[in-house]
Design an enzyme around this catalytic site. Structure first.
Site, mmCIF file in Angstrom:
data_model
loop_
_atom_site.group_PDB
_atom_site.id
_atom_site.type_symbol
_atom_site.label_atom_id
_atom_site.label_comp_id
_atom_site.label_asym_id
_atom_site.label_seq_id
_atom_site.Cartn_x
_atom_site.Cartn_y
_atom_site.Cartn_z
ATOM 1 N N ASP A 1 0.862 -1.175 0.000
ATOM 2 C CA ASP A 1 0.000 0.000 0.000
ATOM 3 C C ASP A 1 0.904 1.233 0.000
ATOM 4 O O ASP A 1 2.068 1.169 0.434
ATOM 5 C CB ASP A 1 -0.878 -0.030 1.254
ATOM 6 N N THR B 1 -2.508 -0.048 -4.705
ATOM 7 C CA THR B 1 -3.049 1.180 -4.133
ATOM 8 C C THR B 1 -4.446 1.485 -4.648
ATOM 9 O O THR B 1 -4.835 1.053 -5.743
ATOM 10 C CB THR B 1 -2.104 2.366 -4.457
#
Length: 283
Positions: free
Chosen positions: A10, A44
Site C-alpha cells: 500500500d 493502491t
C-alpha cells in the site's frame, strides 16, 4: 533460503511517510528486495496518474495495481497481461443522471489515463487526485470509454441514500465511502465494479508469476487493505494502522510509516544485505 515472495505495498500510511514521500531507507530496502529476486509491487487505491511517480522513484519494473484492484498493468509499456475492470456502462449513465436529485457537488470519471470532471463548485476540485489543468469536462457524451472508477463528492446524508440506490439498482457495482472536505458536511463516494479488491489484482499477479499463495506478503494500514492482509500468505499491518487492520494481520511492524516501519520489517524478515547493495551502487 527464503522462497521468492510477492511483496505488495500500500502507498499512503505504509510505503509513504506523513509527507507523502519515500524515505531513502525505504527505497534502499525495496531495491534490495528486488535485487534478491523478490517481486515488489504497489497495490493502491490511487489512480495511476498519482502513483506512477512512486513506482518510478523505486525503480520498479514489475506490474502495479491501481484503483484497489480494478487496474493491473506495467507502467510505461504494453504488457500482454494488463487488465482494467471498467464499470457497467448503464450504471455510469444512471449515476451521471443523479446529479440534481442528490445535489452532487462533483463527479469525476477516472481511468488509466483519463480524468473527466463535472462540477459547478471550483472549491471541490481539491478533492481530486490530479490537478485541475489535467481535467476535462464530464458528461455522458464526452466520455471516450467507460470509466474504471467514479468519484462523487456529495452531502453526507444524500451520499448514504445515493449509495443505497446505486447498489440496489446495480448489484455489479460497489460503493465505498470516504471522508469529504474537513470543513463541510460532505462525503466522497468511490464507485467501482463489484467484487474488485486489492486481493483481486494481487492473486492475478501471483498466478501470472507462479508464486504460491503462502509466499504473498502484504503491507497496509487502512480498511481498503483489510481483504489484502487477510488473504495474503503473510499480512503485515503498520504500527500506525487502524485497529481493524491490525486485528486481521499476521503481524504488526514495530515502527510506524514515519519511522521506516516497512523498511525495518522487510530488512529483518528477508535477511537483506542493504549495505552490499549500497556499496555496489557506489562502486
Amino acid at each position: 533460503m527464503l522462497s521468492r515472495k510477492l511483496i505488495t505495498l500500500d502507498l499512503d500510511g505504509t510505503t509513504l511517510n506523513a509527507a507523502s514521500e519515500i524515505s531513502d531507507r525505504t527505497r534502499t530496502v525495496l531495491q534490495a528486495a528486488s535485487a534478491a529476486g523478490h517481486l515488489v509491487t504497489i497495490a493502491t487505491g490511487r489512480p495511476y496518474a498519482v502513483s506512477v511517480q512512486y513506482y518510478d522513484a523505486l525503480g520498479l519494473t514489475s506490474p502495479m495495481v491501481n484503483f484497489n484492484g480494478a487496474l493491473v498493468h506495467i507502467p510505461h509499456q504494453h504488457w500482454a497481461g494488463e487488465y482494467e475492470r471498467r464499470l457497467p456502462a448503464e450504471a455510469v449513465r444512471e449515476i451521471l443522471a443523479m446529479r440534481d436529485q442528490y445535489h452532487i457537488g462533483l463527479t469525476a470519471a477516472e481511468g488509466k489515463n483519463m480524468l473527466f470532471v463535472d462540477t459547478e463548485d471550483p472549491s471541490l476540485m481539491d478533492s481530486l487526485p490530479m490537478s485541475v489543468a489535467e481535467t476535462r469536462t464530464l458528461s455522458a457524451d464526452t466520455l471516450p470509454v467507460v470509466p474504471t472508477s467514479l468519484m462523487v463528492v456529495i452531502p453526507t446524508q444524500a451520499g448514504v441514500d445515493m449509495a443505497a440506490q446505486i447498489m440496489a439498482d446495480f448489484p455489479s457495482v460497489n460503493v465505498n465511502t470516504w471522508g469529504g472536505p474537513a470543513d463541510r458536511d460532505m462525503s466522497v463516494l468511490e464507485i467501482i465494479h463489484a467484487g474488485i479488491e486489492k486481493t483481486t489484482g494481487i492473486n492475478y499477479l501471483a498466478r501470472r508469476y507462479h508464486i504460491a499463495p503462502e509466499d504473498i506478503m502484504a503491507f497496509g494500514d487502512e480498511f481498503n487493505d483489510l481483504d489484502m492482509l487477510q488473504h495474503a500468505g503473510w499480512g503485515v499491518a503498520m504500527a500506525n494502522g487502524s485497529a481493524a487492520v491490525k486485528a486481521v494481520a499476521d503481524d504488526v511492524t514495530p515502527l510506524t510509516n514515519d519511522e521506516d516501519g516497512l523498511a525495518d520489517y522487510l530488512e529483518t524478515y528477508l535477511h537483506l544485505d542493504t549495505a552490499a547493495l549500497a556499496a555496489q551502487k557506489n562502486a
